[in-house]
Structures are given as C-alpha cells and as structure tokens.
Write a protein that holds these residues in place. Sequence first.
Motif, mmCIF file in Angstrom:
data_model
loop_
_atom_site.group_PDB
_atom_site.id
_atom_site.type_symbol
_atom_site.label_atom_id
_atom_site.label_comp_id
_atom_site.label_asym_id
_atom_site.label_seq_id
_atom_site.Cartn_x
_atom_site.Cartn_y
_atom_site.Cartn_z
ATOM 1 N N SER A 188 0.743 -1.357 0.169
ATOM 2 C CA SER A 188 -0.018 0.027 0.094
ATOM 3 C C SER A 188 0.901 1.158 0.000
ATOM 4 N N LYS A 189 0.399 2.363 -0.575
ATOM 5 C CA LYS A 189 0.948 3.506 -0.238
ATOM 6 C C LYS A 189 1.724 3.832 1.285
ATOM 7 N N PHE A 190 3.003 4.459 1.453
ATOM 8 C CA PHE A 190 3.158 4.699 2.641
ATOM 9 C C PHE A 190 2.379 5.543 3.488
ATOM 10 N N SER A 191 1.926 6.659 2.632
ATOM 11 C CA SER A 191 1.053 7.684 3.252
ATOM 12 C C SER A 191 -0.128 7.030 3.794
ATOM 13 N N THR A 192 -0.892 6.189 3.088
ATOM 14 C CA THR A 192 -2.127 5.660 3.573
ATOM 15 C C THR A 192 -1.794 4.757 4.800
ATOM 16 N N TRP A 193 -0.849 3.986 4.740
ATOM 17 C CA TRP A 193 -0.298 3.134 5.794
ATOM 18 C C TRP A 193 -0.290 4.042 7.178
ATOM 19 N N VAL A 194 0.471 5.236 6.950
ATOM 20 C CA VAL A 194 0.715 6.140 8.204
ATOM 21 C C VAL A 194 -0.469 6.553 8.822
ATOM 22 N N TYR A 195 -1.450 7.144 7.871
ATOM 23 C CA TYR A 195 -2.700 7.629 8.366
ATOM 24 C C TYR A 195 -3.587 6.499 8.995
ATOM 25 N N SER A 196 -3.388 5.393 8.404
ATOM 26 C CA SER A 196 -4.260 4.517 8.912
ATOM 27 C C SER A 196 -3.791 4.068 10.467
ATOM 28 N N ILE A 197 -2.341 4.017 10.733
ATOM 29 C CA ILE A 197 -2.037 3.753 12.046
ATOM 30 C C ILE A 197 -2.421 5.068 12.780
ATOM 31 N N ILE A 204 -14.697 9.770 8.936
ATOM 32 C CA ILE A 204 -14.750 9.728 7.587
ATOM 33 C C ILE A 204 -14.802 11.277 7.051
ATOM 34 N N ILE A 205 -15.585 11.991 8.254
ATOM 35 C CA ILE A 205 -15.726 13.351 7.995
ATOM 36 C C ILE A 205 -14.339 14.143 7.822
ATOM 37 N N VAL A 206 -13.712 13.806 8.690
ATOM 38 C CA VAL A 206 -12.343 14.374 8.925
ATOM 39 C C VAL A 206 -11.486 13.908 7.635
ATOM 40 N N LEU A 207 -11.480 12.763 7.446
ATOM 41 C CA LEU A 207 -10.790 12.432 6.207
ATOM 42 C C LEU A 207 -11.050 12.943 4.847
ATOM 43 N N ARG A 208 -12.207 12.827 4.761
ATOM 44 C CA ARG A 208 -12.849 13.492 3.316
ATOM 45 C C ARG A 208 -13.080 14.969 3.168
ATOM 46 N N ASP A 209 -13.713 15.524 4.100
ATOM 47 C CA ASP A 209 -14.006 16.877 3.906
ATOM 48 C C ASP A 209 -12.972 17.821 4.476
ATOM 49 N N ILE A 210 -12.201 17.572 5.585
ATOM 50 C CA ILE A 210 -11.415 18.275 6.275
ATOM 51 C C ILE A 210 -10.068 18.025 5.731
ATOM 52 N N GLU A 211 -9.416 16.910 5.701
ATOM 53 C CA GLU A 211 -8.301 16.401 5.167
ATOM 54 C C GLU A 211 -8.150 16.259 3.416
ATOM 55 N N GLY A 212 -9.331 16.035 2.977
ATOM 56 C CA GLY A 212 -9.423 16.040 1.410
ATOM 57 C C GLY A 212 -8.943 14.781 0.804
ATOM 58 N N PHE A 213 -9.082 13.809 1.407
ATOM 59 C CA PHE A 213 -8.532 12.602 0.730
ATOM 60 C C PHE A 213 -9.796 12.201 -0.267
ATOM 61 N N THR A 214 -9.145 11.260 -1.315
ATOM 62 C CA THR A 214 -10.330 10.907 -2.321
ATOM 63 C C THR A 214 -10.751 9.631 -1.830
ATOM 64 N N GLN A 226 -10.836 6.638 -2.915
ATOM 65 C CA GLN A 226 -9.955 5.610 -3.001
ATOM 66 C C GLN A 226 -8.995 5.482 -1.581
ATOM 67 N N GLU A 227 -8.234 6.748 -1.516
ATOM 68 C CA GLU A 227 -7.276 6.632 -0.450
ATOM 69 C C GLU A 227 -8.041 6.456 0.941
ATOM 70 N N ILE A 228 -9.181 6.882 1.067
ATOM 71 C CA ILE A 228 -9.928 6.583 2.268
ATOM 72 C C ILE A 228 -10.152 5.118 2.506
ATOM 73 N N ALA A 229 -10.572 4.629 1.304
ATOM 74 C CA ALA A 229 -10.768 2.993 1.410
ATOM 75 C C ALA A 229 -9.596 2.388 1.711
ATOM 76 N N ASP A 230 -8.354 2.742 1.331
ATOM 77 C CA ASP A 230 -7.108 2.240 1.777
ATOM 78 C C ASP A 230 -6.732 2.410 3.178
ATOM 79 N N ILE A 231 -7.036 3.612 3.505
ATOM 80 C CA ILE A 231 -6.879 3.898 5.109
ATOM 81 C C ILE A 231 -7.726 3.043 5.919
ATOM 82 N N LEU A 232 -8.922 3.217 5.629
ATOM 83 C CA LEU A 232 -9.800 2.430 6.724
ATOM 84 C C LEU A 232 -10.043 0.799 6.222
#
Lengths: 202, 423
Positions: free
Chosen positions: A67-76, A145-155, A157-163
């Motif tokens: 997975s992308k390193f960034s999504t791995w970091v954010y998921s942790i 999900i609100i934080v990830l999507r609307d505040i931090e602006g992840f796409t 697909q990225e949210i699906a990876d993180i969660l």
Amino acid sequence: MSQEEISLVEKTRQGDVDSFEKLIEPYQKKAYNIAYRMLGNVEDASDVTQEALIKIYKSISSFQGNSKFSTWVYSIVNNTCIDFIRKNRKGNVIYLEREKDNGDGTYQMEITDNTNTPEEILDKKETRHMIQDAINQLNQEHREIIVLRDIEGFTYQEIADILKCSEGTVKSRISRARGNLKQLLIEKMRYEGRGRNGLQQI
Amino acid sequence: MDCNKFDYNSSLYIDGMLSDNERKEFEKHIEECSDCAMALKNLQTIVGCLNDIDEIELPSDFNTTLRQKLTSIEVPKEAPIKKTFSRATRHWKGLAAGLVILVLSVAAYNGMNFPEQTKTAQEDLAYESAPASPQESFDFNTASKDNVRTLEPTVTGLDLKNAPSYTIGIANEETVEEARLFGEADAVDSSMKLIHQGRLRIETSDFDDVYGEVIRTVDQYGGYLQHSEIYYRKIFRDKPEDSIRVASLSIRIPGNDFMEVFENLRGLGVVLNHNITTTNITDQYRDIENEALNLEIQEERLRDILEKADKVEDLLRIENELSRVRYQINNLRGTLNQYDKLVTMATIDLELEEVKDSTVRLQPVQDGIWGKAKANFVNSVNTIIVIAEKGFIKTFALLPILILMAVIATSAIAIYRLIKKGR
C-alpha cells in the motif's frame, strides 16, 4: 513510493532515528491534524500522534510496500485515535445513532427529517462557528470519515485504503456521516435560535 | 428518482462521484423538487465550511519530545528475533502440555493412586531439566567475582581478563580450589553473566518449623524475602488444628550460594516440584557495555569540540548532541545496573504446603471400572437425594413468608371491597 523513501525505510529498519524523522516529516502535520479533529483538543492530539509515530517506527519492518506509505501511516494514526477514544470513553458520552440501514445502500432517518422543510436554515457564518462542536458529537465512525474526506480532502480511494474497506462502503458512510452532521447542525441552530428569540420560531 | 435516494446521491454529487446518467437524473430532480434543492444547498454549505477549516500547526516541542521517545525505545530490528523466540517457546509449551497430558492419562488409567504418580513424574522432569546444575554453580561463583571486577570503574578490563585466575580468587579460597580443578578452559567462562532462578514446591507436616527454618536459612546466607504470603487452603472452623496452610515465598539470595541454598531448601520436606532456570546474558551485557563505552568516548570528544567552538549556533548544536548522548549513556548504564542486581542476587520462588499426618492420602484398593462406576452411581443418587432434601427444606423456610403474604393480600382485598361497596 519514491526511491528516497524506500532507502529511508530501509535505514529506519536498521534503527536509524534520523532517517525515520526524515521519512515521516511530510506526513506529520496531516497526521497531527487528523488526530486533532478526531480528538478535539491539542494535548491529546499531540500525544496520540506521537504514540502513532512510535508505533510506526517500531513496526516499520511489517510495512510491506503493497500500500502507499502515506495511507499506511494515516491508517495507523486513525487506529491509534480510535483506541484512545475507546480507552477514554466516559460513561456519559452518547452518540447519535439515528439512522438505520435498509440493506440496499440507502438509508432512512428514524427521526423525522426536518431538512426538507422549505426554508434555508443553515447560514454559513453560524455553521462555521459550530462545526467543530458538531463533529465532536458524531460517533467515531462518522467522525473519522468526515475528517478524512471533508477536512483533510482525501479521495474516496485513499480513504478506502486507510480504513481498509471497499469504496462502496466509503460512499455510503460519507453520505450517512454528512446527513448526520447536517441534522446535528440544524438542531443546534434551532436550539440557539430558541435561546435567543424565545419561542418565536416554533 | 425519489427523494429517499436523493440523500445518498447528493453527497456523491457534491464530490463528483456520480456517473453521467445518474448526474443528469439528479439534476433533473433538483429542478422539479424544491425541498431536495434546499437540502442540497444545506449540505453544500456544510461541506464548504468543512473544506474551509484550516490546518493547525504542530506544537513547537513536537519534534523534540518525539525524538526523546524514539531514542528511548529499543531498535526495531530486534522484533524478528523476539518473534522466533516466542515461536520456540510456543513449541515448548506444546511439548510440555503433551507431556502433562500423557502423564495424567497414564496416571488416570492406572487407577486411584494418581497423586503419588504425578509426584514422581514431576520430579523426574525436574531432574531432566537441570542436569548441569553442579557446573552452573561453579560458573556462578566465578561470574559474580567478575561482576565485582566490572563494577570498578576501569577501562583496563581487558588486562584483568587475561590475568591468571588465582590473583582474583584470593578473597575466597574455595573458588581458587575450584578454579584449579577446572583448569585453564574456564578462564574464558569466568566472565559469564548468569541469572539464576529457581522454583520449588515442598510438602511438609510441621509447617511452622519448616517455615522458621526457611527464614533462618535466608538470614544465614545474607538474603532477604522479597515477598511472603501465608494463607489457608482449607479451614475447619470447628477443628482449627486440622486446617491446611500454604506459604508462598519469593526469596532473593546471593548468586554464589544459589545452589547451596536450593539444596538446603529441598531437604526441608517432600519435593513436589523443582525447577531451575539459568539465563546467560553475557553477550547482551558485553554489547551494552561496549556501546556505553563508545558513547562515553564520543561524549569526551564532544566536550573537546565544545571547548573549541565559538559560534553560538555550533554551541547549541553540540550541546544538543551532548545531551542526547548523555541520555543514551544513562539508559544503558541503568540496564547494566539492573542486570548486575539480577546476577548478584538469585531468585527462588518457594511454595510450602502443609499436610496433616492424619490426612495423608489413603491408598484405596484397586477396584477397576466397576468399582468406579458403582461409586459414581452412588454419588449421583446421593446428589439427587441431597437436592430433594434441600428443596423440601427451602419450601418450609419460605412458608412463614407465604402465610404472611397471604394474610396481607386477603385483608387488602377485603378492605378494597369494603371501600368499593361504600361508594
């Protein structure tokens, strides 16, 4: 993942703290902001972010690179926040669970939905004023999900990876979370309006 | 499109996640339905506000505290080693469980004299696990001497290591004897760092005497009790002298005397369980010590540089680095101290159980499957009788309450009827 990141990960595995710091530098601020919005205060956010970063440092050898390193970091970071919330949950916190799933991806509000009354209730200035409060009242699934999507602006697909869930789930969760947030804000404004103007609006 | 589905789609619409067809349908619906248009506008306001939220800055001390936390944890590469280790212990656990099951099943198969059997089986196991104990006790003597040596703040440790063993042994004639017996080969072993741990379960009929003896032994060897607990396993209130006590002790004694004390304790009663574990930490110990020495040299060098530096910026940077190095040194030295303590004082966990002469287990005659079946049958019948008796007694116990309740109820009904009639 860039070549530089790969070599930094490799050095971190050998216990080089400097490389690790360089590696996470670009992600720190966003991680901290996610934690801040999830937890609602600066001290906890700082502690939890650091805890998450240490977890990342310790378990860097388990990072597979698939997975992308960034999504791995954010998921942790996200998981650490949720653990923290669960650990510190006080008895008096009641989350709003007002919708139920119809099973086909749509949902219904259990309480009558006032949003369809033909008046524009939400005023941008007031909303901005109350929004963090409202976010804190959401349950953690909706909050994240609100934080990830609307505040931090992840796409999506990225949210699906993180969660670690499907994009379909992300779609329906975002819709529900926003619906809930809207409901909360409307109720808040009604309440405040009542406080100011007596019972005029009813 | 109906308004129910609208909620779900409006969120996707804002994010541009609808397909072309869906979007056209959606836009058409908005034009027709003013309620939905309003709802969409509200939602857009909210999302707009959320998007407007600015990121906040990291706290100023974030990186420094993170650095501290990171440097104070172990190197991550140790993780895989731990993993294989736990896998190994898992194997051992499996093996041990298998053995226990085997022993138990054999014992059960052979009939009722099962406590006797497990007792001997456990002892056998214990002996197997500690075949090298005399050797270990010797190593230990010399190891602790070395320990004294390393405590001296010298960098000439290498010279000492090569020195003939008799010069070290003057303090203790016995160890000189032993060192001679084992010859040159043990000059290498003499620097071993070993942590001894023992576990012992003893059964005795004179509990108080044995307990006193244990305390005396500990005192005699200059050890101490880390933890001591005495409790009753069985209490007979009408016959207190028949009650059974258990003492659970955690004893720390000087490492040199470990085997001696352990043997002494073994002699105090019937040994039910006996276990010695020796951990060799020599390698880790040396690694840590070397690392600490290196860091100390580095610290010296940094101090030299600090003297020469004149720019404020450089000074600050060097001091930062210096404090980091100092922190690591302290950490390592702390670990070494901890190890030293564990090496100089060995731990024995002792469990002392009381048995009564009169209650020494009777050995029932071997009576085979029929006998056991009969006994179980009688047991079950007895249980049924007891339950029936208890039920009967309980009903009688409840009777007064039932009567009282009946009286109250009838009078209440009577009063109620009277009032009703009166009206």
